[in-house]
Design a protein around this motif. Structure first.
Motif, PDB file in Angstrom:
ATOM      1  N   LEU A 166      34.505  55.635  39.920  1.00  0.00           N
ATOM      2  CA  LEU A 166      33.933  54.870  38.987  1.00  0.00           C
ATOM      3  C   LEU A 166      33.022  53.863  39.901  1.00  0.00           C
ATOM      4  O   LEU A 166      33.098  53.599  40.899  1.00  0.00           O
ATOM      5  N   SER A 167      31.704  53.617  39.152  1.00  0.00           N
ATOM      6  CA  SER A 167      30.905  52.911  39.950  1.00  0.00           C
ATOM      7  C   SER A 167      30.115  52.246  38.972  1.00  0.00           C
ATOM      8  O   SER A 167      30.130  52.215  37.503  1.00  0.00           O
ATOM      9  N   VAL A 191      43.234  54.165  31.950  1.00  0.00           N
ATOM     10  CA  VAL A 191      41.930  54.508  32.421  1.00  0.00           C
ATOM     11  C   VAL A 191      41.252  53.691  31.372  1.00  0.00           C
ATOM     12  O   VAL A 191      40.190  53.156  32.018  1.00  0.00           O
ATOM     13  N   ILE A 192      41.283  53.591  30.326  1.00  0.00           N
ATOM     14  CA  ILE A 192      40.667  52.584  29.307  1.00  0.00           C
ATOM     15  C   ILE A 192      40.424  51.007  30.080  1.00  0.00           C
ATOM     16  O   ILE A 192      39.419  50.584  30.042  1.00  0.00           O
ATOM     17  N   LYS A 193      41.791  50.782  30.543  1.00  0.00           N
ATOM     18  CA  LYS A 193      41.697  49.335  31.096  1.00  0.00           C
ATOM     19  C   LYS A 193      40.581  49.225  32.332  1.00  0.00           C
ATOM     20  O   LYS A 193      39.724  48.381  32.371  1.00  0.00           O
ATOM     21  N   LEU A 194      40.839  50.282  33.062  1.00  0.00           N
ATOM     22  CA  LEU A 194      39.895  50.278  34.434  1.00  0.00           C
ATOM     23  C   LEU A 194      38.457  50.418  33.886  1.00  0.00           C
ATOM     24  O   LEU A 194      37.604  49.740  34.471  1.00  0.00           O
ATOM     25  N   LYS A 197      36.970  47.131  32.219  1.00  0.00           N
ATOM     26  CA  LYS A 197      36.732  46.138  33.218  1.00  0.00           C
ATOM     27  C   LYS A 197      35.050  46.096  33.667  1.00  0.00           C
ATOM     28  O   LYS A 197      34.746  45.195  33.999  1.00  0.00           O
ATOM     29  N   SER A 198      34.562  47.301  33.731  1.00  0.00           N
ATOM     30  CA  SER A 198      33.193  47.435  34.226  1.00  0.00           C
ATOM     31  C   SER A 198      32.329  47.586  33.206  1.00  0.00           C
ATOM     32  O   SER A 198      31.263  48.035  33.229  1.00  0.00           O
ATOM     33  N   GLY A 199      32.811  47.359  31.664  1.00  0.00           N
ATOM     34  CA  GLY A 199      31.971  47.669  30.513  1.00  0.00           C
ATOM     35  C   GLY A 199      31.693  48.912  30.340  1.00  0.00           C
ATOM     36  O   GLY A 199      30.615  49.448  29.514  1.00  0.00           O
ATOM     37  N   ILE A 200      32.554  50.073  30.782  1.00  0.00           N
ATOM     38  CA  ILE A 200      32.116  51.387  30.450  1.00  0.00           C
ATOM     39  C   ILE A 200      32.880  51.815  29.027  1.00  0.00           C
ATOM     40  O   ILE A 200      34.145  51.594  28.871  1.00  0.00           O
TER      41      ILE A 200
END
Length: 420
Positions: A166-167, A191-194, A197-200
């Motif tokens: 993730l970046s 995976v979805i929550k992570l 968090k970064s708008g992905i």
């Protein structure tokens, strides 16, 4: 407990599947290939036949009785799918030909218009080709980069490696819920929550999960989810895309033509409202209606009941496969009560080619899969050209597993004696 579930599910429903009551090469058919495609109950066959015999007409375009009936049944199927996966709105369900088309819809509509050079797409090494190839095409067109999550030592999704990928360049995560080769249940909720968090954005390939377990897209939180009708007791040629309404509204149409328009002028057009915006042309009406009947059938049994029964079958299958020496199963082992993976096992046996094994088993009435299961990159990681796969559904029984194990042992002995 097992006997009760088997009586109320597998034994009870087998009468509903005409195809299971036949002989192959003079032997009773034992169908163990439901991960490739499931069999269809009479209710689904009747729904398809009834449409063509009684209601055959185009949808949305006529005021006559046949068109009204066809439209009601077609749109009713959309409502059933929305209920099955707990979508917030029926407008979030888009009918497609299959999950492959659904992924391509997202790739070409959202991906082509949102990804830029240097943007990153995260997927995994266990993905079906349908969740790799479209993104490779889009990456080439946009200059985006694909990164692949690797496997843990027990051949599951490596969450820690995912986190490391993730970046601020990551724009999309697109992963399978349940692997059709490894059988592992991926940690999609985390995976979805992570990612969020970064708008992905996150797309979930749920072809191997929607038919077998309860899915709640609102609780899951994914942006898109895809599934194929033919794996969930429905006909082939029909699948669906779930997408959050706000995202679908922002996406441009995938195909242009009839049905997806509001108005057409010589110098342009305006799109219809969701879900029709993404359903250009005459749809697979009968297939959609029959998929609705499949949803009714599955919900009548209860997805929780199906899942619990399949866990028991999984535990039993792996116990029996454990009796066979030199048999290499890909993916994690289930717990003693069958939890932790799907009711399938992809395997190889030392010194025996999978296609030879499956061919001889076919002559004994057993339908199993051999090949790469549309996961060539994954098989290359294992230095294997392919594998055999046995996959179960709620219409399978312990007795069928027992018969398969006997036939598998006999077939292995046959090849072993030939090589001596």
């Amino acid at each position: 407990m097992t006997a009760i579930k088997e009586k109320t599910i597998a034994v009870k429903v087998r009468k509903d599947f005409p195809i299971l009551h036949q002989k192959i090469h003079g032997k009773p058919l034992i169908y163990l290939d439901s991960a490739a495609t499931s069999q269809k109950p009479v209710a689904v066959l009747d729904a398809l036949r009834n449409y063509y015999e009684q209601d055959n007409s185009n949808v949305h375009r006529g005021a006559h009785t046949l068109s009204v009936r066809a439209t009601e049944a077609y749109e009713g199927a959309r409502d059933k799918i929305a209920k099955l996966i707990n979508a917030a709105s029926r407008q979030e369900i888009i009918f497609t030909r299959n999950a492959t088309e659904a992924i391509n819809l997202v790739a070409y509509s959202w991906g082509l218009n949102n990804l830029k050079p240097g943007d990153e797409i995260i997927t995994s090494v266990m993905e079906h080709h349908s969740n790799i190839v479209p993104w490779q095409i889009i990456a080439k067109k946009t200059g985006a980069v694909i990164k692949y999550v690797q496997l843990t030592a027990d051949e599951t999704f490596d969450l820690e490696h995912f986190k490391s990928l993730l970046s601020d360049k990551t724009k999309l995560v697109t992963i399978v819920h349940i692997s059709n080769t490894l059988g592992c249940l991926n940690p999609v909720n985390e995976v979805i929550k992570l990612a969020h968090k970064s708008g992905i954005k996150v797309l979930i390939d749920a072809c191997q999960s929607v038919p077998h377990t309860l899915i709640d897209v609102q609780a899951m939180g994914c942006d898109w989810l895809v599934a194929s009708g033919h794996k969930m007791c429905g006909p082939s040629g029909i699948g669906f895309l779930y997408g959050k309404k706000a995202i679908l509204e922002e996406m441009p149409p995938f195909l242009g033509g009839g049905e997806m328009i509001n108005e057409v002028f010589f110098d342009g057009f305006t799109c219809g409202e969701l879900p029709h915006k993404f359903e250009a042309g005459t749809p697979a009406i009968g297939e959609a209606i029959a998929l609705g009947a499949a949803v009714d059938y599955l919900m009548g049994i209860g997805m929780d009941n199906i899942h619990a029964y399949e866990e028991e079958l999984t535990a039993y299958l792996f116990k029996k496969l454990g009796e066979i020496p030199n048999l290499r199963i890909y993916g994690p082992k289930p717990t003693e009560d069958g939890k932790g993976r799907a009711a399938l096992a992809a395997f190889n046996i030392e010194g025996i080619h999978g296609s030879d094994l499956s061919t001889l088993l076919d002559h004994e009435g057993f339908a199993i899969r051999s090949g790469h299961h549309c996961t060539q990159p994954l098989h290359r990681l294992f230095n294997a050209s392919g594998s055999c796969r046995v996959s179960l559904y709620f219409y399978n029984t312990r007795e069928e597993i027992d018969a398969f194990i006997v036939a598998l042992k006999d077939t292995i002995d046959f090849f072993t004696n030939m090589m001596e």
